[in-house]
Write a protein that holds these residues in place. Structure first.
Motif, PDB file in Angstrom:
ATOM      1  N   LEU A  84      40.684  38.760  37.279  1.00  0.00           N
ATOM      2  CA  LEU A  84      39.821  37.669  37.752  1.00  0.00           C
ATOM      3  C   LEU A  84      38.624  37.920  38.719  1.00  0.00           C
ATOM      4  O   LEU A  84      37.790  37.529  38.552  1.00  0.00           O
ATOM      5  N   PHE A  85      39.023  39.068  39.433  1.00  0.00           N
ATOM      6  CA  PHE A  85      37.978  39.416  40.284  1.00  0.00           C
ATOM      7  C   PHE A  85      36.911  40.173  39.524  1.00  0.00           C
ATOM      8  O   PHE A  85      35.410  39.949  39.763  1.00  0.00           O
ATOM      9  N   LEU A  86      37.149  40.947  38.543  1.00  0.00           N
ATOM     10  CA  LEU A  86      36.002  41.435  37.475  1.00  0.00           C
ATOM     11  C   LEU A  86      35.289  40.366  36.773  1.00  0.00           C
ATOM     12  O   LEU A  86      34.365  40.498  36.749  1.00  0.00           O
ATOM     13  N   LEU A  87      36.208  39.171  36.548  1.00  0.00           N
ATOM     14  CA  LEU A  87      35.382  38.292  35.688  1.00  0.00           C
ATOM     15  C   LEU A  87      34.601  37.279  36.534  1.00  0.00           C
ATOM     16  O   LEU A  87      33.690  36.626  35.833  1.00  0.00           O
ATOM     17  N   LYS A  88      34.874  37.294  37.960  1.00  0.00           N
ATOM     18  CA  LYS A  88      34.054  36.382  38.655  1.00  0.00           C
ATOM     19  C   LYS A  88      32.755  36.609  38.484  1.00  0.00           C
ATOM     20  O   LYS A  88      31.843  35.890  38.954  1.00  0.00           O
ATOM     21  N   HIS A  89      32.468  37.811  38.533  1.00  0.00           N
ATOM     22  CA  HIS A  89      30.835  38.063  38.338  1.00  0.00           C
ATOM     23  C   HIS A  89      30.231  37.963  36.923  1.00  0.00           C
ATOM     24  O   HIS A  89      29.089  37.918  36.897  1.00  0.00           O
ATOM     25  N   HIS A  90      30.928  37.441  36.116  1.00  0.00           N
ATOM     26  CA  HIS A  90      30.364  37.186  34.625  1.00  0.00           C
ATOM     27  C   HIS A  90      29.668  35.711  34.641  1.00  0.00           C
ATOM     28  O   HIS A  90      30.366  34.735  35.288  1.00  0.00           O
ATOM     29  N   ALA A  91      28.457  35.619  34.455  1.00  0.00           N
ATOM     30  CA  ALA A  91      27.619  34.538  34.771  1.00  0.00           C
ATOM     31  C   ALA A  91      28.392  33.080  34.223  1.00  0.00           C
ATOM     32  O   ALA A  91      28.433  32.144  34.639  1.00  0.00           O
ATOM     33  N   ARG A  92      28.791  33.268  32.884  1.00  0.00           N
ATOM     34  CA  ARG A  92      29.522  32.101  32.093  1.00  0.00           C
ATOM     35  C   ARG A  92      30.647  31.844  32.838  1.00  0.00           C
ATOM     36  O   ARG A  92      31.241  30.754  32.718  1.00  0.00           O
ATOM     37  N   PHE A  93      31.550  32.785  33.160  1.00  0.00           N
ATOM     38  CA  PHE A  93      32.724  32.706  33.851  1.00  0.00           C
ATOM     39  C   PHE A  93      32.752  31.698  35.297  1.00  0.00           C
ATOM     40  O   PHE A  93      33.548  31.056  35.487  1.00  0.00           O
ATOM     41  N   LYS A  94      31.467  31.859  35.720  1.00  0.00           N
ATOM     42  CA  LYS A  94      31.139  30.929  37.213  1.00  0.00           C
ATOM     43  C   LYS A  94      31.359  29.503  37.020  1.00  0.00           C
ATOM     44  O   LYS A  94      31.679  28.598  37.824  1.00  0.00           O
ATOM     45  N   ARG A  95      31.059  29.092  35.601  1.00  0.00           N
ATOM     46  CA  ARG A  95      30.922  27.534  35.289  1.00  0.00           C
ATOM     47  C   ARG A  95      32.352  27.053  35.070  1.00  0.00           C
ATOM     48  O   ARG A  95      32.541  25.797  34.994  1.00  0.00           O
ATOM     49  N   LEU A  96      33.284  27.842  34.911  1.00  0.00           N
ATOM     50  CA  LEU A  96      34.772  27.549  34.678  1.00  0.00           C
ATOM     51  C   LEU A  96      35.426  27.206  36.004  1.00  0.00           C
ATOM     52  O   LEU A  96      35.219  27.560  37.108  1.00  0.00           O
ATOM     53  N   THR A  97      36.603  26.054  35.853  1.00  0.00           N
ATOM     54  CA  THR A  97      37.611  25.747  36.982  1.00  0.00           C
ATOM     55  C   THR A  97      38.544  26.729  36.577  1.00  0.00           C
ATOM     56  O   THR A  97      39.230  26.742  35.549  1.00  0.00           O
ATOM     57  N   VAL A  98      39.085  27.661  37.451  1.00  0.00           N
ATOM     58  CA  VAL A  98      40.069  28.578  37.501  1.00  0.00           C
ATOM     59  C   VAL A  98      41.284  28.240  38.239  1.00  0.00           C
ATOM     60  O   VAL A  98      41.034  27.866  39.619  1.00  0.00           O
ATOM     61  N   VAL A  99      42.465  27.911  37.588  1.00  0.00           N
ATOM     62  CA  VAL A  99      43.523  27.518  38.318  1.00  0.00           C
ATOM     63  C   VAL A  99      44.530  28.613  38.424  1.00  0.00           C
ATOM     64  O   VAL A  99      44.730  29.210  37.254  1.00  0.00           O
ATOM     65  N   ARG A 100      44.911  29.144  39.382  1.00  0.00           N
ATOM     66  CA  ARG A 100      45.891  30.227  39.635  1.00  0.00           C
ATOM     67  C   ARG A 100      47.311  29.874  39.948  1.00  0.00           C
ATOM     68  O   ARG A 100      47.565  28.925  40.908  1.00  0.00           O
ATOM     69  N   GLU A 101      48.265  29.882  39.200  1.00  0.00           N
ATOM     70  CA  GLU A 101      49.895  29.611  39.486  1.00  0.00           C
ATOM     71  C   GLU A 101      50.522  31.020  39.242  1.00  0.00           C
ATOM     72  O   GLU A 101      51.061  31.142  38.481  1.00  0.00           O
ATOM     73  N   LEU A 102      50.026  31.808  40.281  1.00  0.00           N
ATOM     74  CA  LEU A 102      50.760  33.200  40.015  1.00  0.00           C
ATOM     75  C   LEU A 102      52.040  33.605  41.172  1.00  0.00           C
ATOM     76  O   LEU A 102      51.941  33.087  42.203  1.00  0.00           O
ATOM     77  N   ALA A 103      53.212  33.571  40.552  1.00  0.00           N
ATOM     78  CA  ALA A 103      54.306  33.760  41.209  1.00  0.00           C
ATOM     79  C   ALA A 103      54.356  34.869  42.135  1.00  0.00           C
ATOM     80  O   ALA A 103      53.736  35.933  41.794  1.00  0.00           O
ATOM     81  N   THR A 104      54.852  35.050  43.179  1.00  0.00           N
ATOM     82  CA  THR A 104      54.970  36.189  44.234  1.00  0.00           C
ATOM     83  C   THR A 104      56.312  36.871  43.861  1.00  0.00           C
ATOM     84  O   THR A 104      57.376  36.147  43.317  1.00  0.00           O
ATOM     85  N   GLY A 105      56.635  37.967  44.252  1.00  0.00           N
ATOM     86  CA  GLY A 105      58.003  38.841  44.063  1.00  0.00           C
ATOM     87  C   GLY A 105      58.358  38.880  42.526  1.00  0.00           C
ATOM     88  O   GLY A 105      59.719  39.075  42.480  1.00  0.00           O
ATOM     89  N   LEU A 106      57.481  38.793  41.600  1.00  0.00           N
ATOM     90  CA  LEU A 106      58.047  39.293  40.478  1.00  0.00           C
ATOM     91  C   LEU A 106      58.409  40.523  40.361  1.00  0.00           C
ATOM     92  O   LEU A 106      57.943  41.504  40.956  1.00  0.00           O
TER      93      LEU A 106
END
Length: 143
Positions: free
Chosen positions: A6-28
């Motif tokens: 996600l960090f790498l993609l956040k710099h992609h111009a088209r990716f900036k127009r998306l809403t990104v929802v993170r539902e990432l579990a901890t302790g996997l």
């Protein structure tokens, strides 16, 4: 690994127009893997989602223990895009198959994702509904 992608993609111009929802579990539990290869696979799945949404919509990225098997981590890439026709679903992981516009160059993207995940003793599945979106599910063994 997902956060890095996600960090790498956040710099992609088209990716900036998306809403990104993170539902990432901890302790996997640990997934023994080549993280660079898994980043490549996640990158492709997220770019496909972006294309399916024409760079607008919501991409939900979720990680958790597979509720059906405790020895797997489940990664989900859920988009609100155009969806995939039922008749195309069995073919989407084949090399050179594309649903892109006529005349566009076919890609190896999803077949490469499939191969990378299989190399890690995992599997990938997709649920999709035309006009609603798609959910690509990546199952990776733990330990």
């Amino acid at each position: 690994m997902v956060e890095r992608t996600l960090f790498l993609l956040k710099h992609h111009a088209r990716f900036k127009r998306l809403t990104v929802v993170r539902e990432l579990a901890t302790g996997l539990p640990t997934v023994l893997a080549d993280h660079e290869r898994l980043i490549q696979s996640s990158w492709r799945l997220m770019l496909n989602a972006m294309d399916a949404m024409d760079s607008r919509g919501t991409l939900t990225v979720r990680s958790r223990i597979n509720p059906d098997r405790g020895d797997e981590v489940l990664l989900e890439f859920i988009d609100t895009g155009t969806g995939i026709k039922r008749e195309d679903l069995p073919k989407i992981f084949e090399p050179f198959f594309t649903t892109s516009r006529r005349g566009a160059a076919p890609e190896l993207g999803l077949s490469i994702c499939y191969g990378i995940i299989a190399e890690h003793r995992g599997r990938i599945d997709v649920e999709s509904h035309v006009g609603v979106g798609s959910n690509f599910k990546v199952y990776l063994p733990t330990g």
